[in-house]
Enzyme design. Structure first.
Site, short mmCIF file in Angstrom:
data_model
loop_
_atom_site.label_atom_id
_atom_site.label_comp_id
_atom_site.label_asym_id
_atom_site.label_seq_id
_atom_site.Cartn_x
_atom_site.Cartn_y
_atom_site.Cartn_z
N ALA A 66 0.87 -1.19 0.00
CA ALA A 66 0.00 0.00 0.00
C ALA A 66 0.90 1.23 0.00
O ALA A 66 2.03 1.18 0.47
CB ALA A 66 -0.88 -0.01 1.25
N GLY A 111 0.58 -5.25 0.42
CA GLY A 111 -0.48 -5.32 -0.58
C GLY A 111 -0.05 -5.96 -1.90
O GLY A 111 -0.89 -6.45 -2.65
N GLU A 114 -0.47 -9.53 -1.33
CA GLU A 114 -1.93 -9.76 -1.23
C GLU A 114 -2.58 -9.74 -2.62
O GLU A 114 -3.50 -10.51 -2.89
CB GLU A 114 -2.55 -8.70 -0.31
CG GLU A 114 -2.06 -8.86 1.12
CD GLU A 114 -2.57 -7.79 2.05
OE1 GLU A 114 -2.16 -6.62 1.90
OE2 GLU A 114 -3.38 -8.10 2.93
N GLU A 134 3.73 -5.52 7.19
CA GLU A 134 2.88 -4.52 7.85
C GLU A 134 3.19 -4.40 9.33
O GLU A 134 3.10 -3.32 9.92
CB GLU A 134 1.39 -4.89 7.66
CG GLU A 134 0.87 -4.66 6.25
CD GLU A 134 1.09 -5.83 5.30
OE1 GLU A 134 1.87 -6.75 5.63
OE2 GLU A 134 0.47 -5.82 4.22
N1 CO8 Z 1 4.55 3.34 -0.51
C1 CO8 Z 1 4.96 4.53 -1.00
N2 CO8 Z 1 6.18 4.72 -1.56
C2 CO8 Z 1 6.99 3.64 -1.63
C3 CO8 Z 1 6.63 2.37 -1.16
C4 CO8 Z 1 5.33 2.24 -0.58
N3 CO8 Z 1 4.86 1.07 -0.13
N4 CO8 Z 1 7.65 1.52 -1.36
C5 CO8 Z 1 8.62 2.22 -1.96
N5 CO8 Z 1 8.24 3.50 -2.11
C6 CO8 Z 1 9.01 4.60 -2.70
C7 CO8 Z 1 10.13 5.04 -1.77
O1 CO8 Z 1 9.66 5.90 -0.77
C8 CO8 Z 1 11.08 5.67 -2.76
O2 CO8 Z 1 10.61 6.96 -3.07
P1 CO8 Z 1 11.64 8.21 -3.12
O3 CO8 Z 1 12.59 7.84 -4.25
O4 CO8 Z 1 10.76 9.37 -3.43
O5 CO8 Z 1 12.32 8.25 -1.79
C9 CO8 Z 1 10.91 4.83 -4.02
O6 CO8 Z 1 9.67 4.14 -3.86
C10 CO8 Z 1 12.01 3.79 -4.18
O7 CO8 Z 1 12.06 3.03 -2.98
P2 CO8 Z 1 13.41 2.82 -2.12
O8 CO8 Z 1 14.34 3.97 -2.32
O9 CO8 Z 1 13.01 2.51 -0.71
O10 CO8 Z 1 14.00 1.55 -2.85
P3 CO8 Z 1 14.95 0.43 -2.20
O11 CO8 Z 1 15.43 -0.40 -3.33
O12 CO8 Z 1 15.95 1.05 -1.30
O13 CO8 Z 1 13.95 -0.47 -1.27
C11 CO8 Z 1 11.94 -1.67 -0.75
C12 CO8 Z 1 12.90 -1.17 -1.87
C13 CO8 Z 1 12.65 -2.69 0.13
C14 CO8 Z 1 10.72 -2.30 -1.42
C15 CO8 Z 1 11.50 -0.45 0.12
O14 CO8 Z 1 11.05 0.60 -0.75
C16 CO8 Z 1 10.40 -0.74 1.09
O15 CO8 Z 1 10.65 -1.34 2.13
N6 CO8 Z 1 9.15 -0.30 0.78
C17 CO8 Z 1 8.03 -0.46 1.67
C18 CO8 Z 1 7.57 -1.90 1.71
C19 CO8 Z 1 6.42 -2.05 2.69
O16 CO8 Z 1 6.55 -1.87 3.88
N7 CO8 Z 1 5.25 -2.43 2.16
C20 CO8 Z 1 4.07 -2.65 2.95
C21 CO8 Z 1 3.25 -1.42 2.94
S1 CO8 Z 1 1.86 -1.54 4.04
C22 CO8 Z 1 0.75 -2.42 3.22
O17 CO8 Z 1 0.94 -2.90 2.12
C23 CO8 Z 1 -0.55 -2.54 3.97
C24 CO8 Z 1 -1.63 -3.26 3.18
C25 CO8 Z 1 -2.91 -3.23 3.96
C26 CO8 Z 1 -3.36 -1.81 4.16
C27 CO8 Z 1 -4.72 -1.74 4.67
C28 CO8 Z 1 -5.34 -0.37 4.40
C29 CO8 Z 1 -5.19 0.64 5.46
#
Ligand code: CO8
Length: 262
Positions: A66, A111, A114, A134
């Site tokens: 998400a 997500g 999922e 999460e």
């Molecule tokens: N949301 C928004 N932006 C994101 C997300 C995300 N999930 N993941 C990556 N990005 C963005 C980063 O912020 C970054 O943006 P910027 O260049 O502007 O700083 C860009 O994408 C590139 O990402 P990274 O620089 O972090 O890239 P890396 O190669 O260093 O890392 C990862 C890649 C490991 C995937 C890392 O980006 C990461 O950990 N992302 C988050 C993963 C995560 O925690 N996902 C779970 C999210 S929560 C969820 O899915 C809940 C679902 C249920 C919700 C219910 C509704 C309320």
């Protein structure tokens, strides 16, 4: 209709939807769910389509979860509504009248996992990473992940993944029974499209019946499941495709399936 957060194309009875928010690693925001919802309605309504493939645009991510930026600004009630919206859209994938294959090309976190789990099966690149992180955000999965993962890989493996928030590799996901096939990154789409092509050569009526029976049978006892299968079998027997399939076999030719159960 043109979309901003997904790419939607179709060819040879195969629909292809690519998550396309490269600057956020294809993270799921409200706009993406709305557009995906509309695209899925189009897929369901198009009697020419026989299989859907879902993948991520770009090299790096299927979907990195998400959108955490959007999530961080939500009130609890908005968060609950967003969770329900995601659940409904993923349920639409699960209940499409045609099979859906997830081609997981990179990060499939939160997500993203999922979304893949809502498909009928998953092929993954060797570079794919799965996980439900999460818990590391002080949350729990909210798009059906706790339910679908536990049903697919077993309760205890699901507990471990959800409680630790640890990611797993494509190979581990394969060993857990979450992924059907692991491919070299440059072979993933060819391999998926080959399987999609095979499915697309089958009849829409029998694909729909088979999908529904396996899905609905998963939540009931064996006896009830067999009854569901029996009713659906009767229905497919009455389809044009059944006549064509059996006739083609007897005439030693390839069947030309055109029927539908819609
Ligand atoms: N949301 C928004 N932006 C994101 C997300 C995300 N999930 N993941 C990556 N990005 C963005 C980063 O912020 C970054 O943006 P910027 O260049 O502007 O700083 C860009 O994408 C590139 O990402 P990274 O620089 O972090 O890239 P890396 O190669 O260093 O890392 C990862 C890649 C490991 C995937 C890392 O980006 C990461 O950990 N992302 C988050 C993963 C995560 O925690 N996902 C779970 C999210 S929560 C969820 O899915 C809940 C679902 C249920 C919700 C219910 C509704 C309320």
């Amino acid at each position: 209709m043109s979309f901003e957060t997904i790419l939607f194309t179709s060819e040879n009875h195969i629909a292809l939807i690519q998550f396309n928010r490269p600057r956020a690693l294809n993270a799921l925001n409200n706009q993406l769910f709305d557009e995906l919802d509309q695209a899925l309605d189009q897929v369901a309504a198009d009697g020419d389509l026989r299989v859907l493939v879902l993948t991520g645009a770009g090299e790096k991510a299927f979907v990195a979860g998400a959108d955490i930026v959007e999530l961080s600004r939500m009130t609890p009630l908005q968060g609950k509504n967003f969770s329900r919206k995601g659940q409904k859209v993923f349920s639409k994938i699960e209940h499409l009248p045609i099979p859906a294959i997830a081609a997981v090309n990179g990060y499939a976190l939160g997500g993203g996992s999922e979304a893949a789990l809502a498909c009928d099966f998953i092929y993954a690149s060797e570079k794919a990473v799965f996980g439900l992180p999460e818990i590391t955000l002080g949350l729990i999965p909210g798009f059906g992940g706790t339910q679908r993962l536990a049903r697919l890989v077993g309760t205890n493996r699901a507990r471990e993944m959800v409680f630790t928030g640890k990611n797993i590799t494509a190979q581990q996901a394969y060993e857990f029974g979450m992924v059907n096939q692991v491919c070299a990154p440059d072979q993933l789409m060819d391999t998926v499209m080959k399987t999609a092509g095979l499915i697309a050569s089958r009849g829409r009526a029998s694909l729909r019946a088979a999908k529904e029976v396996i899905l609905n049978g998963g939540n009931v006892d064996l006896e009830t499941g067999c009854r569901i299968e029996n009713d659906a079998f009767g229905l497919t027997m009455s389809s044009e495709d059944a006549t064509e399939g059996t006739t083609a076999f007897l005439e030693k030719r390839k069947p030309q399936f055109k029927g539908t159960l819609d």
